[in-house]
Scaffold this motif. Structure first.
Motif, mmCIF file in Angstrom:
data_model
loop_
_atom_site.group_PDB
_atom_site.id
_atom_site.type_symbol
_atom_site.label_atom_id
_atom_site.label_comp_id
_atom_site.label_asym_id
_atom_site.label_seq_id
_atom_site.Cartn_x
_atom_site.Cartn_y
_atom_site.Cartn_z
ATOM 1 N N ILE A 319 0.845 -1.204 0.000
ATOM 2 C CA ILE A 319 0.000 0.000 0.000
ATOM 3 C C ILE A 319 0.880 1.255 0.000
ATOM 4 O O ILE A 319 0.622 2.201 -0.742
ATOM 5 C CB ILE A 319 -0.960 -0.036 1.205
ATOM 6 C CG1 ILE A 319 -1.982 -1.142 0.986
ATOM 7 C CG2 ILE A 319 -1.645 1.301 1.400
ATOM 8 C CD1 ILE A 319 -2.897 -1.385 2.150
ATOM 9 N N MET A 320 1.958 1.239 0.851
ATOM 10 C CA MET A 320 2.873 2.386 0.844
ATOM 11 C C MET A 320 3.435 2.617 -0.544
ATOM 12 O O MET A 320 3.459 3.733 -1.059
ATOM 13 C CB MET A 320 4.095 2.116 1.732
ATOM 14 C CG MET A 320 3.873 2.060 3.187
ATOM 15 S SD MET A 320 5.459 1.518 3.886
ATOM 16 C CE MET A 320 4.863 0.615 5.277
ATOM 17 N N LEU A 321 3.953 1.519 -1.145
ATOM 18 C CA LEU A 321 4.603 1.655 -2.444
ATOM 19 C C LEU A 321 3.604 2.054 -3.511
ATOM 20 O O LEU A 321 3.942 2.746 -4.474
ATOM 21 C CB LEU A 321 5.290 0.343 -2.819
ATOM 22 C CG LEU A 321 6.517 0.013 -1.972
ATOM 23 C CD1 LEU A 321 6.991 -1.400 -2.255
ATOM 24 C CD2 LEU A 321 7.649 0.987 -2.266
ATOM 25 N N SER A 322 2.342 1.633 -3.344
ATOM 26 C CA SER A 322 1.340 1.978 -4.348
ATOM 27 C C SER A 322 1.148 3.490 -4.389
ATOM 28 O O SER A 322 0.904 4.063 -5.450
ATOM 29 C CB SER A 322 0.028 1.268 -4.052
ATOM 30 O OG SER A 322 -0.602 1.875 -2.941
ATOM 31 N N ILE A 406 -5.353 6.089 -0.710
ATOM 32 C CA ILE A 406 -6.444 5.825 -1.655
ATOM 33 C C ILE A 406 -6.727 7.056 -2.496
ATOM 34 O O ILE A 406 -6.893 6.989 -3.724
ATOM 35 C CB ILE A 406 -7.699 5.374 -0.883
ATOM 36 C CG1 ILE A 406 -7.464 3.988 -0.279
ATOM 37 C CG2 ILE A 406 -8.916 5.356 -1.791
ATOM 38 C CD1 ILE A 406 -8.554 3.506 0.611
ATOM 39 N N VAL A 407 -6.731 8.217 -1.837
ATOM 40 C CA VAL A 407 -6.982 9.448 -2.586
ATOM 41 C C VAL A 407 -5.870 9.684 -3.609
ATOM 42 O O VAL A 407 -6.124 10.078 -4.748
ATOM 43 C CB VAL A 407 -7.096 10.642 -1.608
ATOM 44 C CG1 VAL A 407 -7.160 11.951 -2.380
ATOM 45 C CG2 VAL A 407 -8.329 10.484 -0.758
ATOM 46 N N VAL A 423 -4.156 -0.004 -9.502
ATOM 47 C CA VAL A 423 -3.804 0.074 -8.094
ATOM 48 C C VAL A 423 -5.026 0.437 -7.259
ATOM 49 O O VAL A 423 -5.245 -0.129 -6.185
ATOM 50 C CB VAL A 423 -2.663 1.103 -7.901
ATOM 51 C CG1 VAL A 423 -2.451 1.398 -6.439
ATOM 52 C CG2 VAL A 423 -1.390 0.599 -8.532
ATOM 53 N N LEU A 424 -5.827 1.350 -7.756
ATOM 54 C CA LEU A 424 -7.008 1.757 -6.994
ATOM 55 C C LEU A 424 -7.946 0.570 -6.789
ATOM 56 O O LEU A 424 -8.438 0.333 -5.675
ATOM 57 C CB LEU A 424 -7.722 2.897 -7.732
ATOM 58 C CG LEU A 424 -8.908 3.496 -6.984
ATOM 59 C CD1 LEU A 424 -8.460 4.136 -5.686
ATOM 60 C CD2 LEU A 424 -9.637 4.528 -7.844
ATOM 61 N N LEU A 524 -16.132 7.777 3.486
ATOM 62 C CA LEU A 524 -17.369 7.026 3.686
ATOM 63 C C LEU A 524 -17.319 5.690 2.953
ATOM 64 O O LEU A 524 -17.695 4.639 3.498
ATOM 65 C CB LEU A 524 -18.553 7.849 3.167
ATOM 66 C CG LEU A 524 -19.024 8.942 4.120
ATOM 67 C CD1 LEU A 524 -20.144 9.754 3.472
ATOM 68 C CD2 LEU A 524 -19.518 8.310 5.413
ATOM 69 N N LEU A 525 -16.835 5.741 1.717
ATOM 70 C CA LEU A 525 -16.760 4.500 0.934
ATOM 71 C C LEU A 525 -15.853 3.482 1.616
ATOM 72 O O LEU A 525 -16.185 2.293 1.727
ATOM 73 C CB LEU A 525 -16.233 4.823 -0.468
ATOM 74 C CG LEU A 525 -16.053 3.610 -1.381
ATOM 75 C CD1 LEU A 525 -17.383 2.918 -1.630
ATOM 76 C CD2 LEU A 525 -15.389 4.013 -2.690
ATOM 77 N N THR A 526 -14.701 3.979 2.114
ATOM 78 C CA THR A 526 -13.775 3.068 2.793
ATOM 79 C C THR A 526 -14.418 2.465 4.032
ATOM 80 O O THR A 526 -14.317 1.257 4.283
ATOM 81 C CB THR A 526 -12.505 3.828 3.203
ATOM 82 O OG1 THR A 526 -12.205 4.787 2.213
ATOM 83 C CG2 THR A 526 -11.356 2.890 3.380
ATOM 84 N N ALA A 527 -15.097 3.320 4.783
ATOM 85 C CA ALA A 527 -15.762 2.820 5.996
ATOM 86 C C ALA A 527 -16.756 1.730 5.633
ATOM 87 O O ALA A 527 -16.857 0.706 6.318
ATOM 88 C CB ALA A 527 -16.441 3.976 6.720
#
Lengths: 643, 483
Positions: A319-322, A406-407, A423-424, A524-527
């Protein structure tokens, strides 16, 4: 104290501590205390460093005499910057906490001092990578880390599995390092300097001449290959779960703040070049997308909770590298580094907690750990908040940083030609899976107390023991006769990490990380996705271990525990052909090259025999005969030259 | 006609001669003082070496024995190169004197050694054919007596071989000298007179022939193939110290003499036609020596015989850079012969320390099994000497010398010769490593007994090894001496 002083001190203190600790190895407890003390001093220096850190756009580097090696400039400088200061502080903190924990955890180990010294050296190497403004220094830190990780993973070298894990990590990362070294050499050679600033300005075309994009992509791709190896990303991911054979504090250090995160730091330093190298970004993006989903899925299926954490590290580093693979030039590398920061906090918390719980339960297997959280309130709370941060729940430190990643991926997907879309998509799937395995990990440890003894007994002959016959805690069991209650400093450290996990996000307010606003919709979507993942596992809790709802057959479990059989694949696809090639070379060497050598020896022998025949009679008569021959030669010359 | 004489330049040769006379006088007056001869001899050799030291870094030409201007010719040139070779020859002779035990070195031995040494000193500095011829014979003839002087029948056999060879060699040299004078009309070996002669075709051919005949005569002394047959016989049958003398000081003298002969060719190198005949003669001798010596050394199992054949092979290496006929080539040859002389002196001293002075059975390679453990000092010095001879690190100076000999050849465009040299170098490594490898491992019971008096031999071996080690670490010390 200036920022440059801080960077020098942060590198030097652990080096000195390592030497001192090694010198005191005859009194291991004193040595460990010295190492911890030095580490705590480092934390203080690191906090000062955050306070005096240079502001944005004001990168500083040591003014030092530039060495010249042929046509190559070598400034060998350290430097500092806002994100550098923040990352260095967290590395120092994790190292200090790990050392404090080690004193309790390896209390009776006869090689405690060596372990503490290696941890200190490891920290120094990471500090060098973080502060390096010269690729040669980066490379030195990088290689020292590889060596130290070998020592730490193989600490219990009496265990066959620990030795194998250490070899495996060393060889796999070393193979990937071929790419890293080639990339570094190429970048430096192109720029005519090993200084980071010179390299960046050359390859971004600031220096005037615009470099060949193709070359730039290839060189960055080589660096990325090295990073994938060190950070245990696809296809090099398999060494990290095996590295769980090392003592838990070593795992905490390797996973939380140092080795696997080093790749993120290096790529962040090279970010201005990386963002222009589309080929390297695609390579990185595809690799991390595959890794984060695959590792999260494997984490869900592990029978061993420590290996679950290992796979979660693989996934989180992806995730970091992404963030680095997808970030646009405007966003910069800071979202990835912010996730590194938060991951360091919650992952060290989780590892130290499971280290404690494994001492209580006598194993790291899920069935043994069932209900073990009830040993102490703090253990349960630490475990809960660590997992919340891992799952990315809103407002805890992991949630905030993951939100920014994510953003970043979203911005990259709509804004540039990089691998943002892939990646998203992977990120969103990973969010669900991460929530699922985090929930599972909590449910296992926090199971009602009454179930614990029953489950341990009923699973004692179960199918899962095969995976881990030799468990690290088997070594520990003989050593720990206490009730499994850690010392007060350890409890304090855990409490500190727990607090930081909750409020660590406040580092955003310091402005050390250059972060843009996260959007409410994405939050919100992530939640929602987290809720789905957690909910599914919650519904499956009736199976005892919720995992059993997803991996039902023994075969599936073995496959999950073996990491999709990548170890076998390494042996078949890499080790096998390499050995085969080696045999061919050996054959060629023996039958062809040696043939020439033997032929030469034989012809020398024949020549010697023939010459010997001519010297059988070494009497004066023979001498006179040869003199006559010499005269004939001289006379012949005379006749020939007389024209 | 009066000669301008600068006595200081002649001292390196005069001091050994004076010491020789003193030995004879002392022996006549006090016949019982048996230690006097070796002590006076050693002092004479040392004094000669010290007297040659100022020549090492002289900026001005150091010429003497000159006829008056305007047609001045000098017969003595104490150049840095010559001074270096003089010092080396004197010190090597001193080493040989130490190898003979003090008590055994009688008046005759010391006198012969001093005569040989003064001849060697003179020949490297001589520039006129008369001095050159006499000095060369003075350097070599006493050795015949030394071989035969106090030993058994075998030694007499070796001495006879050497005597026959020397006579033929002397004949050739005289013939060559006569041809040279005929060709150039000049009894000195100087470039300008050769260049003048070179312009006339008949004189050119005659000068070439003279040089080829002189090379043939010197090839006996250097023991180059095909004039080498005496070497294995003499070296194995005579006493070991004299074999060491033949392999070190005599070799330096002979090579110095050859350098003097070839020096004039520098001035005709760029003329057309060039000195092809001389180059061809040198190439034939070089290639034959390197290959024959090496393959024969590969077959030997007796160590002194192996060293004898290695002497022949190394003679090829000394001649190799001379085929370029350039200044660099002559400097490389001087360096190579210095390195070779020191290394072979160390090897002979170590063999002497291991076996004693006399020709005996059991000087086989198998006797060296486990030597490094059994006798670390003798074994260690021998190992260093062998590595230097082979040109293998850590004997770096041997490698440097080999590289230096090949470079002028390549510069002169004689590629085939360089290729042969490389082949010979590879085979040569096998020669010495074969011996070197035996010295490792555990000693067995068949090891020869350590001889009683061997302190002097060990000292010579250690001193020589020190020279080799120092020059291996700092090769520029040696390279600076001759340039």
């Amino acid at each position: 104290m200036s920022a440059l002083w801080v960077s020098s001190l942060l590198v030097l203190i652990p080096v000195l501590a390592a030497l001192l600790t090694l010198g005191l190895r005859r009194t291991p407890h004193l040595a460990a205390r010295v190492a911890s003390g030095a580490a705590i001093v480092s934390v203080v220096v690191g906090i000062i460093g955050m306070a005096v850190a240079p502001t944005r756009n004001q990168r500083t580097a040591q003014p030092s005499d530039t060495f010249h090696v042929g046509d190559l400039e070598m400034p060998l400088a350290l430097g500092s910057g806002p994100t550098t200061a923040a990352v260095a502080a967290i590395v120092a903190l994790v190292a200090a906490v790990v050392l404090v924990f080690t004193q309790w955890y390896l209390d009776d180990d006869d090689r405690l001092a060596q372990f503490a010294a290696t941890v200190s050296l490891f920290t120094a190497a990471m500090m060098l990578v973080v502060h390096a403004r010269d690729l040669v220094l980066t490379l030195i830190g990088w290689e020292v880390m590889g060596w130290c990780s070998y020592l730490l993973i193989g600490h219990w070298s009496r265990k066959e599995s620990a030795r194998r894990a250490a070899y495996k990590s060393f060889i796999v990362t070393r193979v990937a390092d071929i790419g890293f070294v080639l990339g570094i050499v190429g970048l430096s050679a192109g720029a005519g300097s090993t200084g980071l600033d010179a390299v960046v300005s050359h390859w971004t075309g600031e220096g005037g001449a615009v470099p060949e994009p193709w070359t730039r992509s290839v060189l960055l791709a080589l660096v990325v290959i090295g990073v994938l190896g060190k950070s245990a990303q696809f296809p090099f991911q398999d060494w990290l779960p095996d590295a769980m054979e090392g003592p838990t504090p070593a795992s905490a250090l390797i996973h939380a703040a140092t080795m696997v995160a080093a790749g993120t730091v290096v790529l962040a330093q090279l970010f201005p070049v990386l963002v222009l190298a589309d080929g390297a970004r695609w390579l990185l993006g595809i690799a991390v997308a595959m890794t984060m989903v695959g590792a999260a899925a494997l984490a869900l299926g592990q029978s061993d909770l420590k290996r679950l954490l290992a796979w979660s590290t693989v996934s989180q580093v992806a995730i970091m590298l992404s963030a680095l693979a997808t970030a646009t030039e405007a966003i910069g590398p800071d979202p990835g580094l912010f996730h590194l920061w938060s991951h360091a906090i919650f992952k060290s918390l989780l590892f130290l907690t499971i280290g404690w719980l494994s001492v209580v339960a006598g194993s790291t297997l899920a069935m043994a750990l069932r209900g073990s959280g009830h040993v102490h309130q703090l253990a349960l709370v630490a475990w809960l908040f660590g997992l919340l941060a891992l799952a990315g729940a809103p407002f805890v430190v992991g949630g905030l940083s993951k939100e920014h990643v994510i953003v970043t991926a979203y911005e990259g997907a709509i804004g540039s030609g990089g691998p943002g879309v892939v990646v998203l998509a992977a990120l969103l799937v990973t969010v669900v899976l991460t929530a699922a395995y985090a929930t599972r990990a909590y449910l296992v440890v926090a199971a009602p107390d009454g179930e614990r003894s029953v489950s341990t007994r009923s699973h004692a002959v179960g199918d899962e023991t095969a995976a881990h016959e030799l468990d690290e805690t088997a070594v520990l069991e003989e050593q720990h006769d206490h009730s499994g209650m850690p010392s007060a400093p350890v409890l304090a450290s855990l409490a500190l990490l727990t607090v930081l996990t909750v409020v660590g996000g406040l580092v955003m307010l310091t402005g050390l990380f250059n972060l843009h606003r996260a959007s409410m919709w994405w939050m919100l979507l992530t939640a929602l996705l987290i809720g789905i993942g957690a909910g599914v596992v919650w519904l499956a809790r009736g199976y005892g271990d919720p995992r059993n709802a997803f991996v039902r057959t023994v075969r599936q479990r073995t496959l999950a525990d073996n990491g999709f059989g990548f170890d076998t694949a390494y042996r078949r696809l890499v080790a096998g052909p390499v050995l085969w090639l080696a045999r061919i070379v050996e054959f060629l060497d023996r039958e062809v090259v040696d043939g020439y050598v033997r032929g030469a020896a034989a012809s020398a022998g024949i020549a010697g025999w023939l010459t010997d025949r001519g010297h059988r009679r070494e009497a004066p008569s023979a001498g006179v005969g040869l003199v006559a021959l010499g005269l004939i030669v001289a006379a012949g010359t005379a006749v020939l030259t007389w024209r | 006609m009066t000669l301008q004489i600068s006595w200081a330049l002649l001292l390196p040769a005069l001091i050994p001669v004076a010491a020789m006379l003193l030995v004879l006088v002392v022996d006549a007056v006090v016949p019982r003082a048996s230690l006097a001869a070796p002590v006076i001899g050693a002092l004479g050799l040392l004094g000669g070496a010290v007297a040659a030291v100022p020549g090492l870094d002289a900026g001005d030409p150091r010429l003497t024995l000159c006829t008056p201007a305007p047609d001045g010719r000098c017969m003595w040139d104490g150049s840095p190169l010559a001074s270096t070779l003089q010092i080396a020859a004197l010190l090597a002779t001193l080493g040989v004197l130490a190898l003979m035990s003090w008590r055994k070195a009688g008046v005759v031995d010391v006198v012969m050694l001093l005569a040989s040494a003064s001849g060697a000193v003179a020949v490297v500095a001589a520039t006129d054919l008369g001095t050159w011829l006499i000095a060369l014979e003075l350097a070599t003839l006493p050795v015949i007596a030394l071989v035969a002087w106090r030993d058994r029948r075998a030694a007499a056999h070796g001495a006879l071989t050497l005597l026959t060879t020397s006579l033929v060699s002397f004949g050739l040299l005289v013939l060559g000298a006569a041809l040279w004078v005929t060709a150039t009309g000049d009894p000195t070996l100087t470039g300008p007179s050769l260049a003048t002669a070179w312009a006339v075709p008949e004189q050119r051919v005659l000068a070439s022939l003279a040089t080829v005949v002189l090379i043939a005569g010197l090839a006996f002394k250097i023991s180059a193939v095909p004039f080498h047959a005496w070497t294995p016989t003499t070296l194995t049958s005579g006493p070991l110290p004299i074999s060491a003398l033949l392999a070190s000081a005599s070799k330096i003298a002979a090579v110095g003499a050859l350098l003097v002969v070839l020096a004039p060719y520098e001035s005709v190198l760029d003329l057309s036609p060039g000195p092809h005949t001389v180059v061809a003669a040198l190439v034939i001798v070089t290639v034959a020596s390197m290959l024959t010596g090496t393959v024969m050394a590969l077959r030997q199992t007796e160590v002194v015989r192996l060293l004898a054949w290695s002497t022949i092979a190394q003679a090829g290496w000394v001649l190799l850079p001379l085929t370029a006929l350039s200044v660099a080539g002559r400097q490389a040859a001087a360096i190579y012969v210095l390195v070779y002389a020191v290394a072979s002196l160390v090897a002979f001293a170590a063999v002497r320390a291991i076996h004693g002075q006399h020709v005996e059975d059991g000087r086989e390679l198998t006797a060296y099994k486990g030597l490094l453990r059994r006798d670390p000092i003798a074994g260690g010095t021998l190992a260093v000497a062998l590595l230097v001879l082979a040109g293998l690190p850590p004997g770096i100076i041997g490698l440097v010398a080999k590289v230096m000999t090949i470079r002028p050849v390549v510069d002169a465009g004689l590629w085939p010769v360089a290729v042969v040299a490389v082949v010979a170098a590879v085979l040569g490594i096998a020669v010495y490593v074969r011996w070197f490898a035996v010295m490792f491992g555990d000693p067995d019971a068949s090891a020869p007994k350590r001889p009683g008096r061997r302190r002097a031999s060990v000292a010579v071996a250690v001193a020589g090894t020190a020279v080799l080690v120092v020059t291996s670490v700092l090769p520029q010390v040696l390279l600076g001496l001759v340039s």
